[in-house]
Design an enzyme around this catalytic site. Sequence first.
Site, PDB file in Angstrom:
ATOM      1  N   ASP A  31      36.324  43.236  33.110  1.00  0.00           N
ATOM      2  CA  ASP A  31      36.292  42.446  34.343  1.00  0.00           C
ATOM      3  C   ASP A  31      37.350  41.346  34.254  1.00  0.00           C
ATOM      4  O   ASP A  31      37.514  40.701  33.220  1.00  0.00           O
ATOM      5  CB  ASP A  31      34.902  41.843  34.546  1.00  0.00           C
ATOM      6  N   ILE A  32      38.049  41.134  35.375  1.00  0.00           N
ATOM      7  CA  ILE A  32      39.137  40.150  35.403  1.00  0.00           C
ATOM      8  C   ILE A  32      38.594  38.715  35.302  1.00  0.00           C
ATOM      9  O   ILE A  32      39.320  37.800  34.912  1.00  0.00           O
ATOM     10  CB  ILE A  32      39.984  40.348  36.689  1.00  0.00           C
ATOM     11  N   ASN A  88      25.329  45.415  41.749  1.00  0.00           N
ATOM     12  CA  ASN A  88      25.045  44.585  42.916  1.00  0.00           C
ATOM     13  C   ASN A  88      25.192  45.412  44.194  1.00  0.00           C
ATOM     14  O   ASN A  88      26.028  46.320  44.253  1.00  0.00           O
ATOM     15  CB  ASN A  88      26.023  43.400  42.957  1.00  0.00           C
ATOM     16  N   HIS A 101      29.847  50.005  41.008  1.00  0.00           N
ATOM     17  CA  HIS A 101      30.241  49.733  39.622  1.00  0.00           C
ATOM     18  C   HIS A 101      29.065  49.126  38.876  1.00  0.00           C
ATOM     19  O   HIS A 101      28.324  48.307  39.414  1.00  0.00           O
ATOM     20  CB  HIS A 101      31.439  48.783  39.561  1.00  0.00           C
TER      21      HIS A 101
HETATM   22  P1  5GP Z   1      30.767  42.679  42.459  1.00  0.00           P
HETATM   23  O1  5GP Z   1      30.832  41.238  42.895  1.00  0.00           O
HETATM   24  O2  5GP Z   1      31.244  43.597  43.566  1.00  0.00           O
HETATM   25  O3  5GP Z   1      29.458  43.091  41.900  1.00  0.00           O
HETATM   26  O4  5GP Z   1      31.763  42.804  41.248  1.00  0.00           O
HETATM   27  C1  5GP Z   1      33.130  42.943  41.404  1.00  0.00           C
HETATM   28  C2  5GP Z   1      33.752  42.560  40.107  1.00  0.00           C
HETATM   29  O5  5GP Z   1      35.077  43.029  40.095  1.00  0.00           O
HETATM   30  C3  5GP Z   1      33.808  41.046  39.872  1.00  0.00           C
HETATM   31  O6  5GP Z   1      33.092  40.735  38.674  1.00  0.00           O
HETATM   32  C4  5GP Z   1      35.286  40.752  39.771  1.00  0.00           C
HETATM   33  O7  5GP Z   1      35.594  39.771  38.810  1.00  0.00           O
HETATM   34  C5  5GP Z   1      35.883  42.103  39.423  1.00  0.00           C
HETATM   35  N1  5GP Z   1      37.231  42.304  39.922  1.00  0.00           N
HETATM   36  C6  5GP Z   1      37.676  42.081  41.180  1.00  0.00           C
HETATM   37  N2  5GP Z   1      38.971  42.410  41.277  1.00  0.00           N
HETATM   38  C7  5GP Z   1      39.349  42.873  40.052  1.00  0.00           C
HETATM   39  C8  5GP Z   1      40.585  43.355  39.532  1.00  0.00           C
HETATM   40  O8  5GP Z   1      41.595  43.444  40.207  1.00  0.00           O
HETATM   41  N3  5GP Z   1      40.592  43.727  38.223  1.00  0.00           N
HETATM   42  C9  5GP Z   1      39.472  43.656  37.445  1.00  0.00           C
HETATM   43  N4  5GP Z   1      39.609  44.054  36.176  1.00  0.00           N
HETATM   44  N5  5GP Z   1      38.296  43.192  37.898  1.00  0.00           N
HETATM   45  C10 5GP Z   1      38.231  42.807  39.189  1.00  0.00           C
END
Ligand code: 5GP
Length: 121
Positions: A31-32, A88, A101
Site C-alpha cells: 500500500d502506498i 472495505n 482488494h
Molecule cells: P480502500 O480505501 O479502497 O479500502 O483502499 C485503497 C487503498 O489503496 C488505500 O489504502 C490507498 O493507500 C491505496 N492506494 C491508492 N492508490 C494507490 C496507488 O497508486 N498505489 C498503491 N500502492 N496503493 C494505492
Amino acid sequence: MSSDTIFTKIISREIPADIIYEDDEALAFKDINPQAPFHCLIIPKKPIATINDIQVEDMPLIGHLYRVAAQLAKENGFADEGYRVVMNCNANGGQTVYHIHLHMLAGKAMGWPPYTEKLKV
Ligand code: 5GP
C-alpha cells in the site's frame, strides 16, 4: 461505473507499484500509504467494483485472495503472531478504490473496533 481504476493500471504496469506476489488470478503489492509496519493489498486481476458485485462464479477467486494473504503472512513471518485482513465496501466502509482488494496489515497489535467515535446502539 467504469472498471478502469488505478489498480487496473497497476495490473497492466502502466503505473508502478511494489509488487510482492503475482499469479494468473491475483496480484499483491505494498500500500502506498501504509497503516501498519506491513500493509499490502491483494487484488483479483478481474475487476470487481465492490463486495456487492461479487458473483457466485467469483467464489473460488475470493477464497484464493485469502489463501494469498495467508501465504504472504507465512512468508513474511506474521502467521503465528497474527495479522488483519479486511475488505472495505463503499463510503461507510471507507472504500476509495472501486476494484475489490484485501488489505493485509501486520507487524503490530491492532486495535478494535475500527472507529474512534463511541457507538450509540
Ligand atoms: P480502500 O480505501 O479502497 O479500502 O483502499 C485503497 C487503498 O489503496 C488505500 O489504502 C490507498 O493507500 C491505496 N492506494 C491508492 N492508490 C494507490 C496507488 O497508486 N498505489 C498503491 N500502492 N496503493 C494505492
